[in-house]
Design a protein around this motif. Sequence first.
Motif, short mmCIF file in Angstrom:
data_model
loop_
_atom_site.label_atom_id
_atom_site.label_comp_id
_atom_site.label_asym_id
_atom_site.label_seq_id
_atom_site.Cartn_x
_atom_site.Cartn_y
_atom_site.Cartn_z
N ASP A 11 0.82 -1.21 0.00
CA ASP A 11 0.00 0.00 0.00
C ASP A 11 0.85 1.27 0.00
OD1 ASP A 11 0.99 0.05 2.57
OD2 ASP A 11 -0.94 -0.28 3.55
N GLY A 12 2.19 1.11 -0.09
CA GLY A 12 3.09 2.25 -0.16
C GLY A 12 3.26 2.97 1.17
N ALA A 13 2.79 2.39 2.26
CA ALA A 13 2.81 3.07 3.55
C ALA A 13 4.01 2.66 4.41
CB ALA A 13 1.51 2.78 4.30
N GLY A 14 5.17 2.45 3.80
CA GLY A 14 6.34 2.12 4.59
C GLY A 14 6.83 0.72 4.32
N SER A 15 7.53 0.17 5.30
CA SER A 15 8.15 -1.14 5.11
C SER A 15 7.43 -2.22 5.89
CB SER A 15 9.62 -1.07 5.54
OG SER A 15 9.71 -0.80 6.92
N VAL A 16 7.65 -3.45 5.43
CA VAL A 16 7.13 -4.62 6.13
C VAL A 16 7.91 -4.74 7.44
CG1 VAL A 16 7.01 -7.13 6.06
CG2 VAL A 16 6.50 -5.81 4.00
N GLN A 17 7.22 -4.85 8.54
CA GLN A 17 7.85 -4.96 9.84
C GLN A 17 7.62 -6.36 10.42
OE1 GLN A 17 9.68 -2.40 11.28
NE2 GLN A 17 9.34 -1.41 9.30
N MET A 18 8.67 -6.99 10.86
CA MET A 18 8.62 -8.27 11.55
C MET A 18 7.94 -9.39 10.76
SD MET A 18 8.06 -6.93 15.43
CE MET A 18 8.26 -8.56 16.12
N PRO A 19 8.45 -9.70 9.56
CA PRO A 19 7.90 -10.86 8.85
C PRO A 19 8.28 -12.14 9.58
CG PRO A 19 9.88 -10.10 7.77
CD PRO A 19 9.58 -9.11 8.87
N SER A 20 7.51 -13.18 9.39
CA SER A 20 7.76 -14.46 10.05
C SER A 20 8.00 -15.56 9.03
CB SER A 20 6.55 -14.86 10.90
OG SER A 20 6.28 -13.90 11.88
N TRP A 21 8.72 -16.58 9.44
CA TRP A 21 8.93 -17.82 8.70
C TRP A 21 9.45 -17.60 7.28
CZ3 TRP A 21 8.96 -20.79 12.58
CH2 TRP A 21 8.06 -20.61 13.63
N PRO A 22 10.57 -16.89 7.11
CA PRO A 22 11.11 -16.70 5.76
C PRO A 22 11.62 -18.01 5.18
CG PRO A 22 12.69 -15.96 7.39
CD PRO A 22 11.43 -16.30 8.14
N CYS A 23 11.48 -18.16 3.88
CA CYS A 23 11.96 -19.35 3.19
C CYS A 23 12.51 -18.93 1.83
CB CYS A 23 10.82 -20.36 3.01
SG CYS A 23 11.35 -21.87 2.17
N LEU A 24 13.74 -19.32 1.56
CA LEU A 24 14.41 -19.01 0.30
C LEU A 24 13.97 -19.99 -0.77
CD1 LEU A 24 16.68 -17.20 -0.93
CD2 LEU A 24 18.27 -19.02 -0.30
N SER A 25 13.71 -19.48 -1.98
CA SER A 25 13.34 -20.36 -3.09
C SER A 25 14.53 -21.23 -3.48
CB SER A 25 12.87 -19.53 -4.30
OG SER A 25 13.94 -18.73 -4.79
N PRO A 26 14.27 -22.39 -4.08
CA PRO A 26 15.37 -23.29 -4.46
C PRO A 26 16.40 -22.64 -5.39
CG PRO A 26 13.30 -24.46 -4.58
CD PRO A 26 12.97 -23.01 -4.33
N ASP A 27 15.97 -21.72 -6.25
CA ASP A 27 16.92 -21.06 -7.15
C ASP A 27 17.61 -19.86 -6.50
OD1 ASP A 27 14.96 -19.09 -7.13
OD2 ASP A 27 14.39 -19.38 -9.22
N GLY A 28 17.21 -19.52 -5.26
CA GLY A 28 17.84 -18.43 -4.53
C GLY A 28 17.42 -17.04 -4.95
N ASP A 29 16.37 -16.92 -5.78
CA ASP A 29 15.95 -15.62 -6.29
C ASP A 29 14.89 -14.92 -5.45
OD1 ASP A 29 17.66 -15.83 -8.41
OD2 ASP A 29 16.13 -16.48 -9.84
N LYS A 30 14.08 -15.70 -4.71
CA LYS A 30 12.93 -15.12 -3.99
C LYS A 30 12.88 -15.61 -2.56
CE LYS A 30 10.35 -15.67 -8.22
NZ LYS A 30 9.35 -16.52 -8.80
N ILE A 31 12.16 -14.87 -1.77
CA ILE A 31 11.90 -15.25 -0.39
C ILE A 31 10.40 -15.14 -0.16
CG2 ILE A 31 12.25 -14.64 2.03
CD1 ILE A 31 14.91 -13.35 1.08
N VAL A 32 9.81 -16.17 0.44
CA VAL A 32 8.42 -16.08 0.88
C VAL A 32 8.43 -15.97 2.39
CG1 VAL A 32 7.30 -17.26 -1.05
CG2 VAL A 32 8.14 -18.59 0.88
N PHE A 33 7.40 -15.34 2.93
CA PHE A 33 7.30 -15.16 4.37
C PHE A 33 5.85 -14.90 4.76
CE2 PHE A 33 8.23 -11.13 2.33
CZ PHE A 33 7.35 -10.23 2.91
N GLU A 34 5.57 -15.05 6.04
CA GLU A 34 4.25 -14.73 6.58
C GLU A 34 4.29 -13.30 7.11
OE1 GLU A 34 1.31 -15.71 10.34
OE2 GLU A 34 3.05 -16.98 10.00
#
Length: 188
Positions: free
Chosen positions: A27-50
Motif C-alpha cells: 500500500d506504499g505506507a512504509g516497510s514490512v515490519q517483523m515478517p515471520s517464517w522466511p523461506c528461500l526459493s530453491p533457485d535463490g531468487d525469492k523469499i516467501v514469508f508470513e
Amino acid sequence: MIHGLVRLPLTLLLLGSCIAAESERPDGAGSVQMPSWPCLSPDGDKIVFEWRDDIWEVGVEGGRAERLTAHPARDSYPQYAPDGETLFFCSSRSGALQLFSMPADGGPATQHTYHSEGGTLESVAPDGRTALLRGLRDEPGFRPTRLIQVNLRKDAPERYLFNEKGTSARWLPDGSGVLFCREGEQLY
C-alpha cells in the motif's frame, strides 16, 4: 566442512528475513515490519514469508513484496517445493492449521490434511512427494507433538514417522532420512 554447509542456508534465511523486512509495503505506507517464517526459493531468487496472516513474496534484492494469499484465516509456515514450482503452507481456513499447496506464482490452494488437531509444516522431502508436519496426536504429557508424514501426491491417511515425540524435523538432502529434535522443546 559440514559446518560451512549448515551455515550457508541459515545465513541465507537470516539475510532473507532482513531483506523482506525492508521491502516496501504494497500500500506504499512504509516497510514490512517483523515478517515471520522466511523461506528461500530453491533457485535463490525469492523469499516467501508470513506477514499479517498472509503469505508474501519478495526478490532477494528487496523491493515491493507481493501478496500471494489473501484470506481472512491465517496462512503461515510457507515452504517451496524442491523444484520451486509449488508453495506449501499451513492455514486455519478450515479450523485448525492444515497443510495446503498452491502454484508458487499464485493460484488456487489445495488442502492436503484434514485432522481435527491440525499440524504445522516442518519440511518437504527432496523429491517433493512427502511432507513432515508437527502435530498434537494421541500422546499424553506436555506438548505431545509427533512428527507426521503426509503423502502429497494422493489422498492417503497421515502416518506417524515413528512412535516418539519430536520437533524441528528436516529431510536429509538425499531423502534417505530425517534429522529432528527428540522429545521436542523444553518448557523453559
